[in-house]
Design an enzyme around this catalytic site. Structure first.
Site, PDB file in Angstrom:
ATOM      1  N   GLY A  25     -11.649 -29.752  66.975  1.00  0.00           N
ATOM      2  CA  GLY A  25     -12.890 -29.985  67.707  1.00  0.00           C
ATOM      3  C   GLY A  25     -13.270 -31.443  67.680  1.00  0.00           C
ATOM      4  O   GLY A  25     -12.573 -32.278  67.086  1.00  0.00           O
ATOM      5  N   GLY A  27     -16.570 -33.973  66.938  1.00  0.00           N
ATOM      6  CA  GLY A  27     -17.938 -34.116  66.462  1.00  0.00           C
ATOM      7  C   GLY A  27     -18.546 -35.392  67.022  1.00  0.00           C
ATOM      8  O   GLY A  27     -17.893 -36.115  67.774  1.00  0.00           O
ATOM      9  N   GLY A  28     -19.776 -35.644  66.644  1.00  0.00           N
ATOM     10  CA  GLY A  28     -20.460 -36.830  67.115  1.00  0.00           C
ATOM     11  C   GLY A  28     -19.792 -38.114  66.658  1.00  0.00           C
ATOM     12  O   GLY A  28     -19.971 -39.167  67.260  1.00  0.00           O
ATOM     13  N   VAL A  32     -11.707 -33.751  64.854  1.00  0.00           N
ATOM     14  CA  VAL A  32     -11.325 -33.062  63.618  1.00  0.00           C
ATOM     15  C   VAL A  32      -9.989 -32.355  63.866  1.00  0.00           C
ATOM     16  O   VAL A  32      -9.818 -31.704  64.903  1.00  0.00           O
ATOM     17  CB  VAL A  32     -12.405 -32.026  63.209  1.00  0.00           C
ATOM     18  CG1 VAL A  32     -12.039 -31.340  61.911  1.00  0.00           C
ATOM     19  CG2 VAL A  32     -13.774 -32.703  63.063  1.00  0.00           C
ATOM     20  N   ASP A 148     -30.036 -31.059  58.629  1.00  0.00           N
ATOM     21  CA  ASP A 148     -29.506 -30.781  59.968  1.00  0.00           C
ATOM     22  C   ASP A 148     -28.904 -29.373  60.014  1.00  0.00           C
ATOM     23  O   ASP A 148     -27.751 -29.179  60.400  1.00  0.00           O
ATOM     24  CB  ASP A 148     -28.456 -31.838  60.326  1.00  0.00           C
ATOM     25  CG  ASP A 148     -28.201 -31.918  61.831  1.00  0.00           C
ATOM     26  OD1 ASP A 148     -29.014 -31.374  62.603  1.00  0.00           O
ATOM     27  OD2 ASP A 148     -27.185 -32.514  62.229  1.00  0.00           O
TER      28      ASP A 148
HETATM   29  N1  LIG Z   1     -13.657 -27.717  57.806  1.00  0.00           N
HETATM   30  C1  LIG Z   1     -13.436 -27.355  59.072  1.00  0.00           C
HETATM   31  N2  LIG Z   1     -12.652 -26.312  59.350  1.00  0.00           N
HETATM   32  C2  LIG Z   1     -12.429 -25.923  60.628  1.00  0.00           C
HETATM   33  N3  LIG Z   1     -12.973 -26.512  61.686  1.00  0.00           N
HETATM   34  C3  LIG Z   1     -13.773 -27.564  61.482  1.00  0.00           C
HETATM   35  C4  LIG Z   1     -14.054 -28.049  60.166  1.00  0.00           C
HETATM   36  N4  LIG Z   1     -14.879 -29.097  60.274  1.00  0.00           N
HETATM   37  C5  LIG Z   1     -15.119 -29.265  61.575  1.00  0.00           C
HETATM   38  N5  LIG Z   1     -14.451 -28.351  62.327  1.00  0.00           N
HETATM   39  C6  LIG Z   1     -14.445 -28.224  63.787  1.00  0.00           C
HETATM   40  O1  LIG Z   1     -14.618 -29.497  64.360  1.00  0.00           O
HETATM   41  C7  LIG Z   1     -15.784 -29.529  65.176  1.00  0.00           C
HETATM   42  C8  LIG Z   1     -16.461 -30.874  65.010  1.00  0.00           C
HETATM   43  O2  LIG Z   1     -16.967 -30.965  63.689  1.00  0.00           O
HETATM   44  P1  LIG Z   1     -17.917 -32.128  63.191  1.00  0.00           P
HETATM   45  O3  LIG Z   1     -18.457 -31.733  61.866  1.00  0.00           O
HETATM   46  O4  LIG Z   1     -17.219 -33.413  63.288  1.00  0.00           O
HETATM   47  O5  LIG Z   1     -18.959 -32.205  64.311  1.00  0.00           O
HETATM   48  P2  LIG Z   1     -20.361 -31.567  64.588  1.00  0.00           P
HETATM   49  O6  LIG Z   1     -21.017 -31.145  63.309  1.00  0.00           O
HETATM   50  O7  LIG Z   1     -20.193 -30.532  65.671  1.00  0.00           O
HETATM   51  O8  LIG Z   1     -21.064 -32.811  65.223  1.00  0.00           O
HETATM   52  P3  LIG Z   1     -22.005 -33.829  64.503  1.00  0.00           P
HETATM   53  O9  LIG Z   1     -21.227 -34.432  63.377  1.00  0.00           O
HETATM   54  O10 LIG Z   1     -22.330 -34.781  65.587  1.00  0.00           O
HETATM   55  O11 LIG Z   1     -23.182 -32.998  64.033  1.00  0.00           O
HETATM   56  C9  LIG Z   1     -16.625 -28.352  64.691  1.00  0.00           C
HETATM   57  O12 LIG Z   1     -17.435 -27.863  65.712  1.00  0.00           O
HETATM   58  C10 LIG Z   1     -15.595 -27.352  64.255  1.00  0.00           C
HETATM   59  O13 LIG Z   1     -15.182 -26.601  65.365  1.00  0.00           O
END
Ligand SMILES: Nc1ncnc2c1ncn2[C@@H]1O[C@H](COP(=O)(O)OP(=O)(O)OP(=O)(O)O)[C@@H](O)[C@H]1O
Length: 511
Positions: A25, A27-28, A32, A148
């Site tokens: 995915g 994220g901001g 990942v 958050d």
């Molecule tokens: N530990 C993990 N295991 C599986 N998938 C993950 C994991 N961490 C993140 N992801 C996937 O990656 C995506 C992006 O995660 P990330 O934490 O970077 O962003 P976010 O929380 O959606 O955005 P922001 O950091 O802007 O709040 C998530 O929506 C999820 O689908």
């Protein structure tokens, strides 16, 4: 267990050179990827955007806070990488346990996981999240305020057990605000990291050397048995690098603002403040009002030199117009229904979004994101002391209104999340509902409306299977008690955990 330090090449190898097929995915702050370490352990690797100050802040926060948390209901931060690049700067990477079923946001609201159509699963997820928060608020010392809580920050493992993730906006409880100020720029590549131990009101410090070894461990004092948490930070005041690394609160705030302005294409008025004041006074003398700026008019665009600039200006104008029309719709609806009630804030969008207070002045990156209630952090304006950060629709009213930032902010966000879980929809659905259904568009208002009419069960996701109506009523009432405007009236998170596992129904709060 403290996070391990990995080399960038180890993580590149684990993810097959960050292959697109391993991408989980975005994220901001960056993509990942999923990967497998040579030990066979499955991991999720988060690459932080280069050069973003907020990304750096999130990286530091995540390491210093999530790194010390060991709970079944919080995603484990396994390690990190912070290699220096040849051309300067550094690559910031965070390594987590892999959560196979991704985020709750995706599973519930985007790809509609069939497993989550089972009522029991949703309740278990709600309890897991509450227990995760209970750990942060009650077991951690000092308490950690997540800051958050939203479906995007809840991850699901292979059995759909939910764990809380993303400590980028977290902070230690208010009375130790200086702790956060200490986390300015953690230079993990340097050989000097100062570890602080917080115990009651006393803070003792321990110096720790970080060499080329694979892991960073903090040496702690004599009393290892006490449950206090340890926070690893660069001591911005006293470390030898302090002068180089230190960014004053003001500069940092300014940087965030500049970063946001660039990323949101905000229009920058280059008129100096004194010129502005002069113009304003002249207008006042003549009894004139400030002329409306027609950013979108062809006439204005003619003045621009290049085609590219014209295009950009038009695009910005469209974003401004669309958010304005949403605002007007809500104000209209508000006016007709609420004219008789005198409450100044009710004429604004803040009231309708309930919980958005303090963020209304921001220009959103995309109006569609704004309406979904899921704004990427990088698209929102944050300030240095984290007093008005969070995700629109989930953020507590006092957060940003100068109120005390406490565990109750998380409780409020949890209340919204609980309603989202029960209803299986986003907290705000602008565009789907006509203006006349403004209450339905806002999930929190809709829940209150249904509570007044004694029709709470209408809130439940219509597609849900094996619904336990009694449990559903308990859950909705708990959510409403978490959503009380006054923090003191909200439940504490341990009360939430208890009530959710309790069959007796809590009384309805005053609405
Ligand atoms: N530990 C993990 N295991 C599986 N998938 C993950 C994991 N961490 C993140 N992801 C996937 O990656 C995506 C992006 O995660 P990330 O934490 O970077 O962003 P976010 O929380 O959606 O955005 P922001 O950091 O802007 O709040 C998530 O929506 C999820 O689908």
């Amino acid at each position: 267990m403290h996070p391990q330090r990995y080399s960038y090449s180890t993580l590149r190898h684990a993810t097959s050179s960050f292959s697109p097929s391993n991408r989980l995915g975005q994220g901001g702050f960056g993509p990942v990827y999923q990967g497998t370490l040579s030990s066979g352990k499955q991991i999720a690797v988060k690459l932080m955007d280069k050069g973003s100050l907020q990304g750096e802040h999130e990286f530091n926060n995540e390491l210093s806070l999530a790194g010390g948390i060991d709970s079944d209901h919080v995603v484990s931060l396994i390690g990190f990488s912070s290699d220096k690049k040849k051309r300067g700067g550094r690559r910031m990477v965070l390594v987590y346990e892999l959560m196979v079923n991704g985020s709750l946001q995706d599973a519930l609201l985007n790809r509609m996981c069939p497993e989550l159509m089972d009522w029991k699963k949703r309740v278990l997820i709600a309890v897991d999240i509450a227990k995760g928060l209970e750990f942060l608020h009650r077991v951690c010392d000092p308490p950690v305020i997540h800051g958050d809580v939203k479906p995007g920050n809840v991850l699901l493992d292979s059995n759909f057990n939910a764990k809380i993730a993303d400590f980028g906006l977290s902070r230690l409880k208010n009375d130790r605000e200086e702790v956060l100020n200490g986390i300015e720029v953690v230079e993990l590549d340097d050989t000097y990291v100062r570890s602080r131990r917080y115990c009651g009101d006393d803070a003792s410090t321990t110096d720790v050397s970080v060499g080329d070894s694979a892991s960073v461990t903090t040496s702690v004092g004599d009393d290892e048995k006490t449950p206090e948490r340890f926070l690893r930070v660069v001591d911005a005041e006293t470390s030898p690098e302090a002068d180089n690394n230190k960014i004053s609160g003001h500069d940092k705030g300014k940087n965030y603002v500049m970063e946001w302005i660039e990323s949101s294409n905000a229009i920058i008025d280059e008129t100096s403040p004194s010129e502005k004041l002069e113009k304003k006074q002249q207008r006042r003398l003549k009894g004139e009002r400030r002329p409306a700026k027609k950013w979108w008019s062809e006439e204005f665009c003619e003045e621009l030199s290049t085609k590219e600039e014209k295009k950009k200006k038009k695009k910005r104008a469209m974003v401004q117009l669309s958010s304005r029309s949403i605002r007007e719709q809500f104000t209209l609806a508000n006016d007709s229904k609420m004219k008789s009630r005198r409450r100044s804030s009710w004429g604004s969008i803040d009231f309708w979004l309930d919980g958005l207070n303090g963020l209304s002045g921001e220009i959103r990156k995309k109006s569609s994101d704004w309406a979904s209630g899921e704004i990427p952090k990088s698209g929102t304006l944050t300030n240095t002391n984290a007093s008005m950060r969070g995700t629109i629709c989930y953020v507590a009213p006092e957060n940003g209104n100068g109120g005390v930032i406490s565990e109750k902010c998380d409780v409020y966000s949890y209340g919204v999340l609980l309603l989202v879980l029960i209803a299986g929809r986003r907290p705000l659905q602008i565009g789907v509902s006509p203006v006349s259904e403004f209450e339905r568009a806002n999930l929190v208002l809709w829940a209150r409306h249904l509570a007044r009419r004694g029709k709470l069960l209408d809130l439940v996701d219509p597609g849900i299977q094996c619904l336990d109506e009694g449990q559903a009523l308990v859950c909705i009432r708990v959510a409403l008690q978490c959503l009380q405007h006054l923090p003191s009236k909200r439940l504490t998170i341990d009360e939430v955990v208890r009530k959710l596992s309790d069959v007796s129904q809590p009384h309805l709060p005053a609405l």
